[in-house]
Design an enzyme around this catalytic site. Sequence first.
Site, mmCIF file in Angstrom:
data_model
loop_
_atom_site.group_PDB
_atom_site.id
_atom_site.type_symbol
_atom_site.label_atom_id
_atom_site.label_comp_id
_atom_site.label_asym_id
_atom_site.label_seq_id
_atom_site.Cartn_x
_atom_site.Cartn_y
_atom_site.Cartn_z
ATOM 1 N N THR A 93 -7.909 -10.670 -33.607
ATOM 2 C CA THR A 93 -9.183 -10.862 -32.901
ATOM 3 C C THR A 93 -9.965 -11.894 -33.705
ATOM 4 O O THR A 93 -10.542 -11.561 -34.746
ATOM 5 C CB THR A 93 -9.962 -9.535 -32.834
ATOM 6 O OG1 THR A 93 -9.112 -8.541 -32.268
ATOM 7 C CG2 THR A 93 -11.203 -9.681 -31.980
ATOM 8 N N LYS A 169 -11.161 -10.606 -25.262
ATOM 9 C CA LYS A 169 -10.984 -9.535 -26.266
ATOM 10 C C LYS A 169 -12.326 -9.203 -26.931
ATOM 11 O O LYS A 169 -12.694 -8.038 -27.125
ATOM 12 C CB LYS A 169 -9.945 -9.992 -27.293
ATOM 13 C CG LYS A 169 -9.847 -9.149 -28.544
ATOM 14 C CD LYS A 169 -9.352 -7.743 -28.271
ATOM 15 C CE LYS A 169 -9.510 -6.869 -29.513
ATOM 16 N NZ LYS A 169 -9.318 -5.461 -29.245
ATOM 17 N N LYS A 238 -17.326 -7.180 -37.515
ATOM 18 C CA LYS A 238 -16.777 -8.535 -37.312
ATOM 19 C C LYS A 238 -16.749 -8.878 -35.817
ATOM 20 O O LYS A 238 -17.188 -9.949 -35.392
ATOM 21 C CB LYS A 238 -15.349 -8.585 -37.872
ATOM 22 C CG LYS A 238 -14.582 -9.842 -37.503
ATOM 23 C CD LYS A 238 -13.070 -9.686 -37.601
ATOM 24 C CE LYS A 238 -12.494 -8.786 -36.575
ATOM 25 N NZ LYS A 238 -11.171 -9.038 -36.082
HETATM 26 P P1 NAP Z 1 -5.686 -4.383 -41.481
HETATM 27 O O1 NAP Z 1 -4.934 -3.096 -41.473
HETATM 28 O O2 NAP Z 1 -6.878 -4.528 -42.340
HETATM 29 O O3 NAP Z 1 -4.629 -5.560 -41.809
HETATM 30 C C1 NAP Z 1 -5.067 -6.872 -42.044
HETATM 31 C C2 NAP Z 1 -3.905 -7.765 -42.400
HETATM 32 O O4 NAP Z 1 -4.428 -9.072 -42.724
HETATM 33 C C3 NAP Z 1 -3.111 -7.284 -43.642
HETATM 34 O O5 NAP Z 1 -1.773 -7.643 -43.482
HETATM 35 C C4 NAP Z 1 -3.767 -8.111 -44.748
HETATM 36 O O6 NAP Z 1 -2.931 -8.296 -45.875
HETATM 37 C C5 NAP Z 1 -3.956 -9.435 -44.026
HETATM 38 N N1 NAP Z 1 -4.947 -10.289 -44.692
HETATM 39 C C6 NAP Z 1 -6.269 -10.077 -44.797
HETATM 40 N N2 NAP Z 1 -6.858 -11.112 -45.457
HETATM 41 C C7 NAP Z 1 -5.858 -11.978 -45.766
HETATM 42 C C8 NAP Z 1 -5.822 -13.227 -46.428
HETATM 43 N N3 NAP Z 1 -6.946 -13.811 -46.888
HETATM 44 N N4 NAP Z 1 -4.620 -13.830 -46.564
HETATM 45 C C9 NAP Z 1 -3.490 -13.250 -46.097
HETATM 46 N N5 NAP Z 1 -3.470 -12.075 -45.450
HETATM 47 C C10 NAP Z 1 -4.634 -11.453 -45.289
HETATM 48 O O7 NAP Z 1 -6.183 -4.753 -39.993
HETATM 49 P P2 NAP Z 1 -5.580 -4.301 -38.597
HETATM 50 O O8 NAP Z 1 -6.251 -3.039 -38.164
HETATM 51 O O9 NAP Z 1 -4.100 -4.387 -38.620
HETATM 52 O O10 NAP Z 1 -6.186 -5.469 -37.655
HETATM 53 C C11 NAP Z 1 -5.617 -6.769 -37.613
HETATM 54 C C12 NAP Z 1 -6.294 -7.529 -36.474
HETATM 55 O O11 NAP Z 1 -6.110 -6.801 -35.237
HETATM 56 C C13 NAP Z 1 -7.805 -7.712 -36.625
HETATM 57 O O12 NAP Z 1 -8.178 -8.971 -36.142
HETATM 58 C C14 NAP Z 1 -8.375 -6.592 -35.759
HETATM 59 O O13 NAP Z 1 -9.676 -6.901 -35.298
HETATM 60 C C15 NAP Z 1 -7.369 -6.567 -34.630
HETATM 61 N N6 NAP Z 1 -7.240 -5.280 -33.916
HETATM 62 C C16 NAP Z 1 -7.258 -4.103 -34.604
HETATM 63 C C17 NAP Z 1 -7.136 -2.915 -33.888
HETATM 64 C C18 NAP Z 1 -7.187 -1.577 -34.581
HETATM 65 O O14 NAP Z 1 -7.416 -0.561 -33.898
HETATM 66 N N7 NAP Z 1 -6.978 -1.502 -35.882
HETATM 67 C C19 NAP Z 1 -6.963 -2.930 -32.493
HETATM 68 C C20 NAP Z 1 -6.908 -4.168 -31.835
HETATM 69 C C21 NAP Z 1 -7.046 -5.346 -32.564
HETATM 70 P P3 NAP Z 1 -2.980 -7.240 -47.115
HETATM 71 O O15 NAP Z 1 -2.073 -6.096 -46.688
HETATM 72 O O16 NAP Z 1 -2.485 -8.013 -48.252
HETATM 73 O O17 NAP Z 1 -4.424 -6.798 -47.251
#
Ligand code: NAP
Length: 294
Positions: A93, A169, A238
């Site tokens: 997102t 989204k 965010k």
């Molecule tokens: P998350 O668990 O916090 O995972 C974030 C990912 O991004 C991890 O692999 C993290 O790596 C990586 N990352 C963060 N900063 C980085 C950087 N500077 N360089 C390289 N890698 C980096 O988040 P998530 O829940 O999977 O969400 C991911 C996306 O999907 C977001 O945009 C969120 O808004 C969207 N989303 C989430 C949901 C939900 O329910 N969770 C639903 C729909 C959409 P590390 O493991 O090294 O930290």
Amino acid sequence: MKVGFIGLGSMGSAMASNLLAAGHALTVWNRSEAATEPLASLGAKVARTADRAAQGEVLCSMLANDQAVREVFLDGGLLDAMDPGTVHVNHATISVALARELAEEHAKRGLEYVAAPVFGRPDMAAAAKLNILVAGQPAAIERVRPLLEAMGSKLWPLGDAPERANVAKIAGNFMLAAAIESMAEATALTRAHGVSAADFLEVMTNTLFAAPAYQGYGKLIAEQRFKPAGFPLPLGLKDVELALTAGSAARVPLPFAGVLRDSLLEALAAGDAELDWSALALVAARRAHLDESL
Ligand code: NAP
């Protein structure tokens, strides 16, 4: 298909495992290496650097936010390392502005770019039941359709310009935040007059608001299940900020988004960053000087 996947957080690791289950040859990369281990045990190859994961026909990414996408793809030089013709499917997102910039940067290098942000929390991702909004050139979308179908239950096409999927989204998440905030405030009201959150939400989510968003988040609020966070408060902030920025850019006032931003900030100021965004219910309870346990 030979596919790379980068960003193995709560969502990405579940999505990547479904690509493996569908028989694709997967190479994964994550900033912190520990997240690659479960996928390696399911048969994925682990790349030591992001560019090594980007050597297949398609690269999927599910990074946290604009900053992460910018750091990896633009500042980190990943786009320069990819072979022309490769399709990048970005599921994160991200802002409308970055989506536009990425579309241009991919085109300059002969790379295909598809925006495919998703609706559904990590449990839905694990069950391959995501709703995937998709926008980009039709030929590129057709190439990646089998991958999207392996991760989601339905694809929702939104046109050729990638940022259209992102704005949809962002607008959808704004509506989710509004639904949570309205349940948070309404349950504070009923509780102050002796009706529990569980009893009130049972009525509302089985009658006037019998829709998945209200039922799912209503259950979390009624049961006070804010941990582990499926969607942590900082990601909610965010997304509301992305809505405000996209609104400013197109001169679209979103007065209620400002209220939501302040409620989310209040939750973070209280030290709740680890909690799910349904914990907006705690903010409403504190404002009414109610006991935090519902
Ligand atoms: P998350 O668990 O916090 O995972 C974030 C990912 O991004 C991890 O692999 C993290 O790596 C990586 N990352 C963060 N900063 C980085 C950087 N500077 N360089 C390289 N890698 C980096 O988040 P998530 O829940 O999977 O969400 C991911 C996306 O999907 C977001 O945009 C969120 O808004 C969207 N989303 C989430 C949901 C939900 O329910 N969770 C639903 C729909 C959409 P590390 O493991 O090294 O930290």
